[in-house]
Structures are given as structure tokens and as C-alpha cells.
Design a protein around this motif. Structure first.
Motif, PDB file in Angstrom:
ATOM      1  N   VAL A   1      21.311  41.557 -20.165  1.00 27.58           N
ATOM      2  CA  VAL A   1      22.580  41.962 -19.011  1.00 27.58           C
ATOM      3  C   VAL A   1      23.833  42.780 -19.838  1.00 27.58           C
ATOM      4  N   CYS A   2      23.784  43.747 -19.454  1.00 23.70           N
ATOM      5  CA  CYS A   2      24.749  44.123 -19.655  1.00 23.70           C
ATOM      6  C   CYS A   2      25.383  45.308 -18.823  1.00 23.70           C
ATOM      7  N   ARG A   3      27.423  44.925 -18.505  1.00 20.95           N
ATOM      8  CA  ARG A   3      27.581  45.939 -17.860  1.00 20.95           C
ATOM      9  C   ARG A   3      28.117  46.866 -17.863  1.00 20.95           C
ATOM     10  N   ASP A   4      28.252  47.973 -17.195  1.00 18.98           N
ATOM     11  CA  ASP A   4      28.667  49.113 -17.058  1.00 18.98           C
ATOM     12  C   ASP A   4      30.429  49.219 -17.168  1.00 18.98           C
ATOM     13  N   GLU A   5      31.582  49.890 -17.443  1.00 20.05           N
ATOM     14  CA  GLU A   5      32.778  50.548 -16.980  1.00 20.05           C
ATOM     15  C   GLU A   5      33.233  50.067 -15.796  1.00 20.05           C
ATOM     16  N   ARG A   6      32.891  49.580 -14.960  1.00 18.16           N
ATOM     17  CA  ARG A   6      33.908  48.969 -14.052  1.00 18.16           C
ATOM     18  C   ARG A   6      33.439  47.529 -13.759  1.00 18.16           C
ATOM     19  N   GLY A   7      32.134  47.166 -14.671  1.00 19.83           N
ATOM     20  CA  GLY A   7      31.883  44.922 -14.483  1.00 19.83           C
ATOM     21  C   GLY A   7      30.591  45.495 -14.198  1.00 19.83           C
ATOM     22  N   LYS A   8      29.687  46.259 -13.565  1.00 14.19           N
ATOM     23  CA  LYS A   8      28.583  45.920 -12.957  1.00 14.19           C
ATOM     24  C   LYS A   8      27.277  45.833 -13.555  1.00 14.19           C
ATOM     25  N   PRO A   9      27.042  44.780 -13.556  1.00 17.92           N
ATOM     26  CA  PRO A   9      25.274  44.180 -13.688  1.00 17.92           C
ATOM     27  C   PRO A   9      24.076  45.034 -14.184  1.00 17.92           C
ATOM     28  N   PHE A  10      24.016  45.468 -15.137  1.00 18.01           N
ATOM     29  CA  PHE A  10      22.819  46.275 -15.128  1.00 18.01           C
ATOM     30  C   PHE A  10      21.550  45.933 -16.857  1.00 18.01           C
ATOM     31  N   ILE A  11      20.068  45.633 -16.012  1.00 19.54           N
ATOM     32  CA  ILE A  11      19.343  45.428 -17.370  1.00 19.54           C
ATOM     33  C   ILE A  11      18.937  46.993 -18.424  1.00 19.54           C
ATOM     34  N   ARG A  12      18.824  45.973 -19.817  1.00 21.22           N
ATOM     35  CA  ARG A  12      18.323  46.262 -20.404  1.00 21.22           C
ATOM     36  C   ARG A  12      17.962  46.455 -20.793  1.00 21.22           C
ATOM     37  N   LEU A  13      16.091  47.200 -21.092  1.00 19.50           N
ATOM     38  CA  LEU A  13      15.114  46.282 -21.672  1.00 19.50           C
ATOM     39  C   LEU A  13      14.933  46.689 -23.349  1.00 19.50           C
ATOM     40  N   SER A  14      13.766  46.528 -24.146  1.00 21.24           N
ATOM     41  CA  SER A  14      14.005  46.108 -25.417  1.00 21.24           C
ATOM     42  C   SER A  14      11.804  45.797 -25.568  1.00 21.24           C
ATOM     43  N   GLY A  15      11.658  46.322 -26.922  1.00 20.86           N
ATOM     44  CA  GLY A  15      10.165  45.970 -27.274  1.00 20.86           C
ATOM     45  C   GLY A  15       9.306  46.328 -26.311  1.00 20.86           C
ATOM     46  N   LYS A  16       8.512  45.164 -26.596  1.00 23.71           N
ATOM     47  CA  LYS A  16       7.259  45.182 -25.390  1.00 23.71           C
ATOM     48  C   LYS A  16       7.609  45.588 -23.939  1.00 23.71           C
ATOM     49  N   THR A  17       8.834  45.543 -23.558  1.00 25.23           N
ATOM     50  CA  THR A  17       9.592  45.346 -22.107  1.00 25.23           C
ATOM     51  C   THR A  17       9.250  46.524 -21.693  1.00 25.23           C
ATOM     52  N   GLY A  18      10.329  46.397 -22.931  1.00 25.65           N
ATOM     53  CA  GLY A  18      11.200  48.053 -22.821  1.00 25.65           C
ATOM     54  C   GLY A  18       9.850  49.841 -22.709  1.00 25.65           C
ATOM     55  N   GLU A  19       8.653  49.109 -23.092  1.00 27.67           N
ATOM     56  CA  GLU A  19       7.795  50.072 -23.271  1.00 27.67           C
ATOM     57  C   GLU A  19       7.320  50.620 -21.680  1.00 27.67           C
ATOM     58  N   THR A  20       6.843  48.592 -21.746  1.00 25.74           N
ATOM     59  CA  THR A  20       5.958  48.346 -20.398  1.00 25.74           C
ATOM     60  C   THR A  20       6.246  48.986 -19.786  1.00 25.74           C
ATOM     61  N   TYR A  21       7.848  48.743 -19.178  1.00 29.70           N
ATOM     62  CA  TYR A  21       8.174  48.924 -18.083  1.00 29.70           C
ATOM     63  C   TYR A  21       9.372  50.168 -18.232  1.00 29.70           C
ATOM     64  N   ARG A  22       9.254  50.895 -18.752  1.00 28.17           N
ATOM     65  CA  ARG A  22       9.706  52.430 -19.433  1.00 28.17           C
ATOM     66  C   ARG A  22      10.193  53.281 -17.269  1.00 28.17           C
ATOM     67  N   GLY A  23       9.217  53.035 -16.998  1.00 27.74           N
ATOM     68  CA  GLY A  23       9.872  54.273 -15.812  1.00 27.74           C
ATOM     69  C   GLY A  23      10.481  53.013 -14.431  1.00 27.74           C
ATOM     70  N   ILE A  24      11.561  52.410 -14.605  1.00 27.93           N
ATOM     71  CA  ILE A  24      10.956  51.299 -13.192  1.00 27.93           C
ATOM     72  C   ILE A  24      12.684  51.605 -13.291  1.00 27.93           C
ATOM     73  N   SER A  25      13.460  51.741 -12.125  1.00 24.94           N
ATOM     74  CA  SER A  25      15.001  50.950 -11.404  1.00 24.94           C
ATOM     75  C   SER A  25      14.351  49.810 -11.288  1.00 24.94           C
ATOM     76  N   VAL A  26      15.891  49.580 -11.681  1.00 27.84           N
ATOM     77  CA  VAL A  26      16.412  48.044 -11.730  1.00 27.84           C
ATOM     78  C   VAL A  26      18.081  47.703 -10.965  1.00 27.84           C
ATOM     79  N   GLU A  27      17.945  47.500  -9.702  1.00 29.78           N
ATOM     80  CA  GLU A  27      18.900  46.918  -9.265  1.00 29.78           C
ATOM     81  C   GLU A  27      19.651  45.235  -9.110  1.00 29.78           C
ATOM     82  N   LEU A  28      20.502  44.778  -9.223  1.00 29.19           N
ATOM     83  CA  LEU A  28      21.361  43.516 -10.288  1.00 29.19           C
ATOM     84  C   LEU A  28      22.186  42.970  -9.588  1.00 29.19           C
ATOM     85  N   SER A  29      22.706  42.583  -9.292  1.00 25.74           N
ATOM     86  CA  SER A  29      23.110  41.346  -8.146  1.00 25.74           C
ATOM     87  C   SER A  29      23.193  39.860  -8.761  1.00 25.74           C
ATOM     88  N   ILE A  30      25.300  39.377  -9.109  1.00 23.29           N
ATOM     89  CA  ILE A  30      24.709  37.994 -10.154  1.00 23.29           C
ATOM     90  C   ILE A  30      26.279  37.569  -9.500  1.00 23.29           C
TER      91      ILE A  30
END
Length: 120
Positions: free
Chosen positions: A76-105
Motif C-alpha cells: 500500500v503506497c500513497r501518491d503525492e496527494r496522500g491517496k492510497p494505491f496498491i503496488r503488486l510485486s512477485g508472482k502476484t504482480g505477474e498474475t494481476y498485471r492488467g488490473i486496475s485497483v481503486e482503494l479507500s482506507i
């Protein structure tokens, strides 16, 4: 963009207050960047950790994988305005490469929650 899935998770912040003192738990669940963010939140560190944890869980629920995904491959990262977003890595990043995630905390004094909405 078609809807792929929605996930929601909630957690009592008091549960996280105890867990953030456990170095092994923190290293197993949170990335270096997440741990740095949590450490910098001062008196809000438990609430921030709970929110991040909820976001990871919400993502896993939205994709329908549950505990099959290594939790540290979801960051879970944040952009310059503080909005959270998901960054995937490893096998998970490969598996879900083409998706778009909207996140609210969010959190209250006692409870943290997150929702993840995933599009193809």
C-alpha cells in the motif's frame, strides 16, 4: 472497464496496537516502505498499520484468492496527494498485471476499514 471484484475488510485498532510491537509480525506482513510510513505516523501508527492491513485483506478478497497471495507482495503506497494505491510485486504482480485497483482506507478512533474495487 468491467468490474472484476470488490473486497472489504475491517479491524479493531486495539488488535494492531499489540501486533506492531512484534518485529517478526511487522517484517512478515509489511514491506519496508509500509513499515517506514507506519513508524512515521506517531500516535496514529496502530491506526495506520490497521488500515494498511485492511487494504491488503480487501485486495485479497476482491480477487478471490484469500491467503494464497503472499501478503508482502501487496504494498500500500500513497501518491503525492496522500491517496492510497496498491503496488503488486512477485508472482502476484505477474498474475494481476492488467488490473486496475481503486482503494479507500478509513478509520475511527477504534476501527480501521478498507475497500478495494478491481477492474479488468
Amino acid at each position: 472497464m468491467p468490474l472484476y471484484g470488490i473486497g472489504l475488510d475491517m479491524l479493531e485498532i486495539s488488535r494492531m496496537e499489540k501486533l506492531i510491537a512484534d518485529r517478526r509480525f511487522m517484517e512478515r506482513v509489511f514491506t519496508d516502505g509500509e513499515r517506514d510510513y507506519i513508524a512515521g505516523r506517531g500516535k496514529f501508527s496502530a491506526a495506520s498499520a490497521a488500515g494498511i492491513f485492511c487494504a491488503k485483506e480487501a485486495f485479497m478478497k476482491a480477487v478471490g484468492e484469500g491467503l494464497a497471495i503472499p501478503i508482502r507482495e501487496i504494498e500500500v503506497c500513497r501518491d503525492e496527494r496522500g491517496k492510497p494505491f496498491i503496488r503488486l510485486s512477485g508472482k502476484t504482480g505477474e498474475t494481476y498485471r492488467g488490473i486496475s485497483v481503486e482503494l479507500s482506507i478509513t478509520h475511527t478512533r477504534t476501527t480501521a476499514a478498507a475497500v478495494a474495487v478491481i477492474f479488468n
